[in-house]
Design an enzyme around this catalytic site. Structure first.
Site, PDB file in Angstrom:
ATOM      1  N   ASN A  64       0.880  -1.176   0.000  1.00  0.00           N
ATOM      2  CA  ASN A  64       0.000   0.000   0.000  1.00  0.00           C
ATOM      3  C   ASN A  64       0.916   1.225   0.000  1.00  0.00           C
ATOM      4  OD1 ASN A  64      -1.805   2.054   0.462  1.00  0.00           O
ATOM      5  ND2 ASN A  64      -2.299   1.461   2.568  1.00  0.00           N
ATOM      6  N   LYS A  82       0.215   4.233  -0.370  1.00  0.00           N
ATOM      7  CA  LYS A  82      -0.425   5.454   0.137  1.00  0.00           C
ATOM      8  C   LYS A  82      -0.126   6.632  -0.808  1.00  0.00           C
ATOM      9  CE  LYS A  82      -0.016   3.537   4.709  1.00  0.00           C
ATOM     10  NZ  LYS A  82      -0.141   3.746   6.143  1.00  0.00           N
ATOM     11  N   HIS A 120      -9.685   1.438   4.572  1.00  0.00           N
ATOM     12  CA  HIS A 120      -8.438   1.596   5.328  1.00  0.00           C
ATOM     13  C   HIS A 120      -8.700   2.539   6.506  1.00  0.00           C
ATOM     14  CE1 HIS A 120      -4.339   2.741   6.336  1.00  0.00           C
ATOM     15  NE2 HIS A 120      -3.947   1.646   5.699  1.00  0.00           N
ATOM     16  N   GLU A 144      -7.093   4.923   7.637  1.00  0.00           N
ATOM     17  CA  GLU A 144      -6.849   6.347   7.336  1.00  0.00           C
ATOM     18  C   GLU A 144      -8.067   6.953   6.645  1.00  0.00           C
ATOM     19  OE1 GLU A 144      -3.109   5.759   5.326  1.00  0.00           O
ATOM     20  OE2 GLU A 144      -2.176   5.235   7.233  1.00  0.00           O
ATOM     21  N   GLU A 203      -5.768  -4.781  10.410  1.00  0.00           N
ATOM     22  CA  GLU A 203      -4.767  -3.745  10.611  1.00  0.00           C
ATOM     23  C   GLU A 203      -5.043  -3.011  11.923  1.00  0.00           C
ATOM     24  OE1 GLU A 203      -2.751  -2.592   6.707  1.00  0.00           O
ATOM     25  OE2 GLU A 203      -4.450  -1.263   6.957  1.00  0.00           O
ATOM     26  N   GLY A 219       2.085   2.320  10.703  1.00  0.00           N
ATOM     27  CA  GLY A 219       3.046   3.412  10.552  1.00  0.00           C
ATOM     28  C   GLY A 219       3.711   3.823  11.860  1.00  0.00           C
ATOM     29  N   SER A 255       3.022  -2.167  10.340  1.00  0.00           N
ATOM     30  CA  SER A 255       4.476  -2.226  10.558  1.00  0.00           C
ATOM     31  C   SER A 255       5.050  -3.612  10.290  1.00  0.00           C
ATOM     32  CB  SER A 255       4.833  -1.746  11.967  1.00  0.00           C
ATOM     33  OG  SER A 255       4.420  -0.395  12.140  1.00  0.00           O
TER      34      SER A 255
HETATM   35  C1  PEP Z   1      -1.062   0.275   6.022  1.00  0.00           C
HETATM   36  O1  PEP Z   1      -1.282   1.467   6.161  1.00  0.00           O
HETATM   37  O2  PEP Z   1      -1.819  -0.424   5.337  1.00  0.00           O
HETATM   38  C2  PEP Z   1       0.107  -0.287   6.702  1.00  0.00           C
HETATM   39  C3  PEP Z   1       0.105  -1.547   7.003  1.00  0.00           C
HETATM   40  O3  PEP Z   1       1.119   0.604   6.992  1.00  0.00           O
HETATM   41  P1  PEP Z   1       2.538   0.268   7.679  1.00  0.00           P
HETATM   42  O4  PEP Z   1       3.033  -1.029   7.103  1.00  0.00           O
HETATM   43  O5  PEP Z   1       3.407   1.424   7.321  1.00  0.00           O
HETATM   44  O6  PEP Z   1       2.285   0.161   9.141  1.00  0.00           O
END
Ligand code: PEP
Length: 253
Positions: free
Chosen positions: A9, A11, A95, A97, A167, A173, A212
Site C-alpha cells: 500500500n 499510500k 483503510h 486512514e 490492521e 506506521g 508495521s
Molecule cells: C497500512 O497502512 O496499510 C500499513 C500496514 O502501513 P505500515 O506497514 O506502514 O504500518
C-alpha cells in the site's frame, strides 16, 4: 490451501520516476517468487504507468480507494469500472486512514466493496481497532462490528470475493507490530466470525495482517496458521524490504 498475498500500500507517496524505479526493482527481484501472490496498490495517477510496466508479468495491480457510485456527477471520484479498465485486480477499501480522515463509515465501505466486486476485482477490506479500544477491552466488538456490517449489507456470499486485512490502528506506521500470537488470535476470531455464517467461505477467505510488517518480523507473522499474507505500508516503498517480505510469504507456503 490459501495462497499468500503480499500487497503493498504505497499510500500518497512517490513521483512518476520513483514509482517507475520501485516497480522495476520489485519486478527484477521477484522472478523467483511463484507461490506467493504479489500486488502493488499505487496512487491513481500512477495506474497507467504501473499497468504498462506490469503488463504480462505476474505482479498484480491494485488501487487504494474507489467511489461508492458507478458514474456521474461525483467530482474528484474514481469509479470501479475505471480502475478495472486500468488493470486493477485489487482495491483497498475501508483503510483506517480513510475511516478516520475521510469519515468512511461501515455503510460506505460496504457500498465500495459491492462496487469493486461487481466489476470482478477483489476488494481488500481493512478492519482494526484503535489502541484505546484494545485497552478498554473492545477489540473483538469493534472487529465483529466491522465484519458484521458488511455481512448484513452485502451478504455472506460477498466474502467469497474479498480479502480481509486485519490492521490494528495502533500498529500502522508506528513501528509497533502486533506479536504473531496477538495477530493470530484476531485472525482466528475473524475467521470464526465468517464461519458462523458460512464455513466454506471462512476456510477460503484470505486474512492479511497489516501494521508495521517488515523484513525482520514478516516470517514469524506469516508462519501463523490464520495469517495469509500482509498489507504493507512503509516497507513497500523500498523494493528490497518489500521483496524480503514477499520472500517470507513464499517460504510460508
Ligand atoms: C497500512 O497502512 O496499510 C500499513 C500496514 O502501513 P505500515 O506497514 O506502514 O504500518
Amino acid at each position: 490451501m490459501r495462497q499468500p498475498l503480499i500487497a503493498g500500500n504505497w499510500k500518497m507517496n512517490g513521483t512518476r520516476s520513483s514509482a517507475e524505479s520501485l516497480i522495476q526493482g520489485v519486478l527484477e527481484g521477484s522472478s523467483g517468487i511463484a507461490k506467493a501472490e504479489i500486488a502493488v496498490c499505487v496512487p491513481f495517477v500512477f495506474l497507467e504507468l504501473a499497468q504498462r510496466l506490469l503488463s504480462g508479468r505476474s505482479i498484480r495491480l491494485g488501487a487504494q480507494n474507489v467511489c461508492t457510485e458507478a458514474s456521474g456527477a461525483y467530482t474528484g471520484e474514481t469509479s470501479a469500472e475505471m480502475l478495472n479498465e486500468f488493470g486493477c485486480r485489487y482495491v483497498i477499501c475501508g483503510h483506517s486512514e480513510r475511516r478516520e480522515y475521510y469519515g468512511e463509515t461501515d455503510a460506505i465501505v460496504a457500498k465500495k466493496l459491492a462496487m469493486v466486486a461487481s466489476t470482478g476485482m477483489t476488494p481488500i477490506l481493512c478492519v482494526g481497532e484503535t489502541l484505546e479500544q484494545r485497552e478498554q477491552g473492545f477489540m473483538e466488538a469493534v472487529i465483529a462490528g466491522q465484519i458484521d456490517a458488511i455481512i448484513e449489507a452485502n451478504g455472506i456470499e460477498s466474502f467469497g470475493q474479498v480479502a480481509i486485512a486485519y490492521e490494528p490502528v495502533w500498529a500502522i506506521g508506528t513501528g509497533k507490530t502486533a506479536t504473531p500470537e496477538q495477530a493470530q488470535e484476531v485472525h482466528a476470531f475473524i475467521r470464526r466470525r465468517v464461519a458462523a455464517h458460512d464455513a466454506a467461505i471462512a476456510e477460503k477467505v484470505r486474512i492479511l495482517y497489516g501494521g508495521s510488517m517488515k523484513p525482520s518480523n514478516a516470517a514469524e507473522l506469516l508462519a501463523m496458521p490464520d495469517i495469509d499474507g500482509g498489507l504493507i505500508g512503509g516497507a513497500s516503498l523500498v523494493a528490497e524490504d518489500f521483496l524480503a517480505i514477499c520472500q517470507a510469504g513464499e517460504t510460508a507456503v
